[in-house]
Structures are given as C-alpha cells and as structure tokens.
Design an enzyme around this catalytic site. Structure first.
Site, PDB file in Angstrom:
ATOM      1  N   HIS A 130       0.823  -1.215   0.000  1.00  0.00           N
ATOM      2  CA  HIS A 130       0.000   0.000   0.000  1.00  0.00           C
ATOM      3  C   HIS A 130       0.861   1.270   0.000  1.00  0.00           C
ATOM      4  CE1 HIS A 130      -3.267  -2.684   0.722  1.00  0.00           C
ATOM      5  NE2 HIS A 130      -2.885  -2.986   1.942  1.00  0.00           N
ATOM      6  N   HIS A 175      -7.220  -4.634  -1.184  1.00  0.00           N
ATOM      7  CA  HIS A 175      -6.592  -5.949  -1.330  1.00  0.00           C
ATOM      8  C   HIS A 175      -7.225  -6.720  -2.491  1.00  0.00           C
ATOM      9  CE1 HIS A 175      -6.495  -4.863   3.030  1.00  0.00           C
ATOM     10  NE2 HIS A 175      -5.209  -5.074   2.810  1.00  0.00           N
TER      11      HIS A 175
END
Length: 327
Positions: free
Chosen positions: A55, A217
C-alpha cells in the site's frame, strides 16, 4: 508477471532496507524488525500504525514530525504480527502513551489488540482508533463491517497534528473516533493488482469493464459495468458518498487517491470532475489532495475520499506543516 524485484521471499526486507537507506535524515529502521520510526522524538503521545505491505507510501511514508511516530509492515496484503507491532510501540513510546491507528480488517484488529495487551506488560499505556471509511460494502472477505482505506492517511495527519500540540492519549482517542465518522471513501478499479507471490491479477476485468467499490486488497466491490468517461465515474462515487452523510456537509475536503497504476494526469482529470460536481451542489471544497497515498500494488484505479470540514480545526490540522517522506 513483470516486476522489478529479486526473489519474492526478499521483497519486504529489501524494500525496508531501501526505504530507510533513502531517507536516513528522517527515519530509521529498528534493528531486526519491520519497523520504521522517526529519528527525532519529543515528549508526546506516540502514534503507531501499519498494515500489510503493498500500500506504499502507506504507512512508513507518513512517519515523521506531525504524523506517525512509527509504522510496522506486514507481508504483502497481510497484517503485521503482534510482536512486530509491540516493537513499534516500544520504539515510539515517550512515556505519554501510544495511540494505535488501525484499518478495519479482521487480522489487523486482532493483532493490534494482542500487541496492546503485550505492551501492557511493558507498562505502555495505549488506545486504539479503528478506521472504517470505505462505505462501498458493509462486509467483505477480510472484514466485519466497513473497510479501512485511503481516509486512514487523513486520520494520521489530523491526529498527528493534535499529538504534536500536546493532546493527551484520552483526548486523541476521542478526537480520532469523532474524525473517523466524518470521512467516507469509495474506490474503483480498471485492472486488478498482481501480488508478486501469486504472479497473476487478483481478479479479472474485461478490457472495457470497471468495478465500483473494490477494496485495497482486491476485495469485491458492489457493481461492474462498462468503462465510461471520467465525469460519469466521478458522479457515481460523489453521489454515493454524499448520500451516505446523515446531514450533507457544506464544507468538505477532497482526497483523490491513486491505487498504484493510474497516472497523475488521469487523477487530476477525475479531481476536476469531482470539484465541478461539488460546485453544482454549492458544496465548498476547502482542502484538496491528489496522488498515490494508499495504493494496492499496481492496481489501476482511483479512490475518492470526502471529509466533512465544518469544523475549521480539522482543516487547520490537515494544512499544518509536517516532515515526512510522502505527505
């Protein structure tokens, strides 16, 4: 799969080495750990966050004066372990307590709570603020309730400013819970992310398809449809977010966040369309942010975050100067 890596087993280790070596004046890596901490610490409540890798720049990119005290990295899209979180808490603690900022995923919640219990044995006081800004879906394969996504970065900024100003652990916990309620996010994907260990995209979209509400995700969203111009995408996300507010705010901040594989050119076009839509509804935008802040590896797409800024002190906190890698 084409990636600029060496061995998949070494990705996190080599990333953390490269990150800490690139910004030695700002941060350091705690030895034999996956923790990145700021170099200069003053006596204040420490802010610790973290989560799965992939991320970037979240979360280590926001370690520094005015934001996080430390960040801990897990494997790709996997929560950091309790012992690593505890190391971050011990490194960051200045005797005033530690506030844990946790994205709402089952693994993160369990591991941060376990680390909190472990830290009690070291006489470290702590509180947890759970961030669940994603309004796209109520539950997903990783969560019970709403997911924590790009709005997390705004929470880091707002509470980092308050901690630097001397707010107590209890005050920060209260402030955090209040601020989270003001933040709402939805993302969309044009192409899925490829996890290096897997070697292929996490889901399939046709060349002319997009998916609304996808998670960071690769969790499923709420609708797939044919790609359309940016104006249509902006209208879908803006309308859905505004409808979720119990009382529509008249002053907002806007964060357009790239998911990792979307050029800034396209992000600015999307921001322009969002701003035009808000202007049509006589909603004043008093804070703007565009860029890659909470990504999903190489996913193509964007997320839109709105934050209610009727409270001017929140805007002031967002605009305060910080010293970090990525803000």
């Amino acid at each position: 799969m084409k990636k600029i890596i060496n061995q998949t087993d070494d990705i996190i280790e080599e990333m953390l080495r490269g990150l800490s070596a690139s910004y030695p004046k700002l941060v350091h890596r705690v030895e034999d750990s996956r923790v990145i901490a700021k170099n200069e610490s003053k006596k204040q409540v420490a802010l610790v966050s973290g989560g799965g890798s992939g991320h970037e720049p979240s979360h280590a990119g926001f370690v520094g004066d005015g934001m996080l005290s430390a960040a801990v990295a897990g494997d790709v899209f996997t929560s950091p372990t309790p012992d690593q979180i505890q190391i971050a808490m011990k490194e960051a603690d200045q005797g005033e307590g530690v506030l844990l900022l946790v994205k709402n995923y089952t693994g993160d919640n369990l591991n941060f709570e376990m680390a909190q219990e472990m830290a009690e044995m070291d006489d470290i006081q702590s509180e947890i603020v759970v961030i669940d800004d994603d309004i796209a879906v109520e539950d997903s394969e990783f969560t019970a309730g709403k997911r924590g996504v790009a709005g997390t970065v705004l929470v880091h900024k707002i509470l980092g400013d308050a901690a630097r100003a001397g707010a107590s652990l209890e005050e920060l916990k209260k402030r955090g819970d209040e601020v989270v309620k003001k933040i709402k996010t939805i993302g969309l994907a044009l192409h899925a992310a490829t996890v290096p260990e897997v070697g292929k995209p996490g889901f399939e979209l046709a060349e002319d398809e997009i998916e609304y509400g996808v998670g960071i995700h690769g969790e499923a969203g709420y609708r797939r449809e044919k790609i359309q111009p940016s104006k249509g995408l902006a209208k879908e996300l803006t309308t859905k977010i505004l409808a979720d507010y119990e009382k529509q705010p008249q002053k907002v901040g806007v964060l357009v966040n790239g998911m990792g594989g979307t050029p800034l050119m396209e992000q600015f076009i999307f921001m322009n369309d969002v701003l035009n839509l808000l202007k049509e509804q006589n909603i004043e935008v008093t804070f703007h942010k565009v860029g890659n802040y909470m990504t999903s590896l190489d996913m193509e797409g964007v997320s839109l975050t709105l934050i209610d800024l009727e409270d001017e002190t929140i805007k002031d906190a967002l605009e305060s100067e910080v010293t970090t890698i990525s803000w």
